[in-house]
Enzyme design. Structure first.
Site, PDB file in Angstrom:
ATOM      1  CE1 TYR A   2      -2.886   4.449  -6.218  1.00 16.94           C
ATOM      2  CE2 TYR A   2      -1.658   4.434  -8.354  1.00 16.94           C
ATOM      3  CZ  TYR A   2      -1.986   4.188  -7.348  1.00 16.94           C
ATOM      4  OH  TYR A   2      -0.908   3.058  -6.674  1.00 16.94           O
TER       5      TYR A   2
ATOM      6  CE  LYS B 258      -8.699   2.095   8.783  1.00 14.77           C
ATOM      7  NZ  LYS B 258      -8.703   0.846   9.847  1.00 14.77           N
TER       8      LYS B 258
ATOM      9  CG  ASP C  62      -7.559  -2.521   9.455  1.00 12.74           C
ATOM     10  OD1 ASP C  62      -8.637  -2.734   8.689  1.00 12.74           O
ATOM     11  OD2 ASP C  62      -7.405  -2.066  10.438  1.00 12.74           O
TER      12      ASP C  62
ATOM     13  CG  ASP D 118      -0.575   0.053  -5.978  1.00 12.75           C
ATOM     14  OD1 ASP D 118      -0.279  -0.821  -7.154  1.00 12.75           O
ATOM     15  OD2 ASP D 118       0.109   0.626  -5.183  1.00 12.75           O
TER      16      ASP D 118
ATOM     17  CG  ASP E 116       2.861  -5.076  -5.459  1.00  6.91           C
ATOM     18  OD1 ASP E 116       2.274  -4.984  -6.300  1.00  6.91           O
ATOM     19  OD2 ASP E 116       3.777  -4.627  -5.145  1.00  6.91           O
TER      20      ASP E 116
HETATM   21  C1  IPM Z   1       0.743  -0.751 -10.633  1.00  7.66           C
HETATM   22  C2  IPM Z   1       1.748   0.130 -10.345  1.00  7.66           C
HETATM   23  C3  IPM Z   1       1.533   1.659 -10.585  1.00  7.66           C
HETATM   24  C4  IPM Z   1       0.317   1.902  -9.729  1.00  7.66           C
HETATM   25  C5  IPM Z   1       2.595   2.513 -10.564  1.00  7.66           C
HETATM   26  C6  IPM Z   1       3.887   2.189 -11.319  1.00  7.66           C
HETATM   27  C7  IPM Z   1       2.082   4.042 -10.753  1.00  7.66           C
HETATM   28  O1  IPM Z   1       2.494  -0.128  -9.087  1.00  7.66           O
HETATM   29  O2  IPM Z   1       0.559  -0.871 -11.590  1.00  7.66           O
HETATM   30  O3  IPM Z   1       0.409  -1.343  -9.787  1.00  7.66           O
HETATM   31  O4  IPM Z   1       0.569   2.068  -8.497  1.00  7.66           O
HETATM   32  O5  IPM Z   1      -0.912   1.732 -10.183  1.00  7.66           O
HETATM   33 MN    MN Z   2       1.291  -1.694  -7.914  1.00  6.51          MN
END
Ligand code: IPM
Ligand code: MN
Length: 318
Positions: free
Chosen positions: A136, A182, A214, A238, A242
């Protein structure tokens, strides 16, 4: 009555609508618990950038650093800004420049119908995502045929996020911390192995286990109930957050806090700006309300935070 200064960056897409929906809920909970919110709405967004060429000006950065108790952010990202440089400056810029090294992302099943899994075991874990390093940082180069991204892992950066995860586990009666990297393919991830061993030794009462990322992705789908605290790097955190959101109802209910103990935090729903949904009144503001709960907790109002969580839970049940 105690009052808190909250900077609000509603941002792009569905950001403003989820934030404006959440704010009356937060104000109501604050009033019931006898504290006040002084909200200051800041304009930084794609619109503002396209109009002024300004992402996050220096005076605004200093103001956010020095004068507020918390920052509440909606979402950033707009197809009119192709590389989303405004989001990089505002969201990632605040994470990096305020050194908010803990991205705290709870994954909690608030209603059994929300999981797509068949299991009915409770899902309740937290992802500690390193928030100031990794790919990042955007280090590397792009020329001709080479697009190179450097994955930055410092001993200090790795150690402090791992320690934060263990400290939180200990303070919250958790018995296991899972570190994910990893290291079998990426030599730089050795530092995660080394620091994890070292920090784990300070917490003999907590089981320290490791999973390659993984394998962890697989196991999170197969048996999420066994996880309590997961600590990992910026990119893996990240992705796993999700995945975690999907296990408990999706991005509509996923909250996050960007923290550096002792400093003002930045609080944002995990979801993005979702341009196709914007302006239709269909975006779920529950993630923003739950993000408000994380903010209240950080500001020292645990009971108000619990009330917000209960309100979301009861709304879901109804
Ligand atoms: C999050 C988002 C951000 C990230 C993006 C918008 C840059 O996906 O906060 O998880 O990857 O950190
Ligand atoms: Mn994200």
């Amino acid at each position: 009555m105690k009052r808190h200064k909250i900077a609000v960056i509603a941002g792009d897409g569905i950001g403003p609508e989820v934030i404006e929906a959440a704010i009356p809920v937060l104000e109501r909970a604050a009033a019931q618990h006898r504290f006040g919110l002084d909200l200051e709405r800041l304009p930084y967004s794609a619109d503002h950038y396209l109009k002024t060429k300004e992402t996050l000006p220096d005076h605004a950065f200093r103001h956010l650093r020095d004068d507020v108790d918390a920052i509440l952010l909606g979402a950033l990202g707009d197809p009119r800004v192709p590389a989303n440089e405004h989001a990089r400056d505002i969201l990632l810029g605040l994470r990096f420049r305020l050194d908010l090294y803990i991205n705290f992302r709870p994954v909690q099943l608030l209603h059994p119908d929300l999981t797509p899994l068949r299991s009915d075991r409770p899902i309740d874990f937290v992802v500690f995502r390193e928030n100031t390093e990794g790919v990042y940082l955007g280090r590397g180069h792009i020329d001709q045929d080479e697009y190179v991204a450097e994955d930055v892992n410092t001993t200090k950066g790795v150690e402090r996020i791992i320690r934060a995860a263990f400290q939180w586990a200990q303070a919250h009666g958790k018995t296991r911390v899972t570190m994910s990297d990893k290291a079998n393919a990426v030599p730089a991830h050795q530092v995660w192995q080394e620091r994890f061993k070292r920090v784990a030794a300070e917490f003999p009462g907590i089981e320290a286990e490791h999973r390659y990322v993984d394998a962890l992705a697989l196991e999170l789908v197969r048996d999420p109930a066994r996880f309590q605290v997961i600590v990992t790097n910026n990119l893996f955190g990240d992705i796993l957050s999700d995945l975690g959101a999907a296990l408990v109802g999706g991005l509509g209910v996923a909250a996050s806090a960007n923290l550096h103990p002792g400093r003002a935090g930045l609080f944002e729903p995990v979801h993005g700006s979702a341009p196709p949904l914007a302006g239709k009144g269909v975006a779920n503001p529950m993630a923003a309300v739950l993000t408000g709960a994380l903010m209240f907790e950080q500001l020292g109002h645990r009971e108000a935070a619990r009330d917000l969580e209960r309100a979301v839970q009861q709304t879901l049940a109804a």
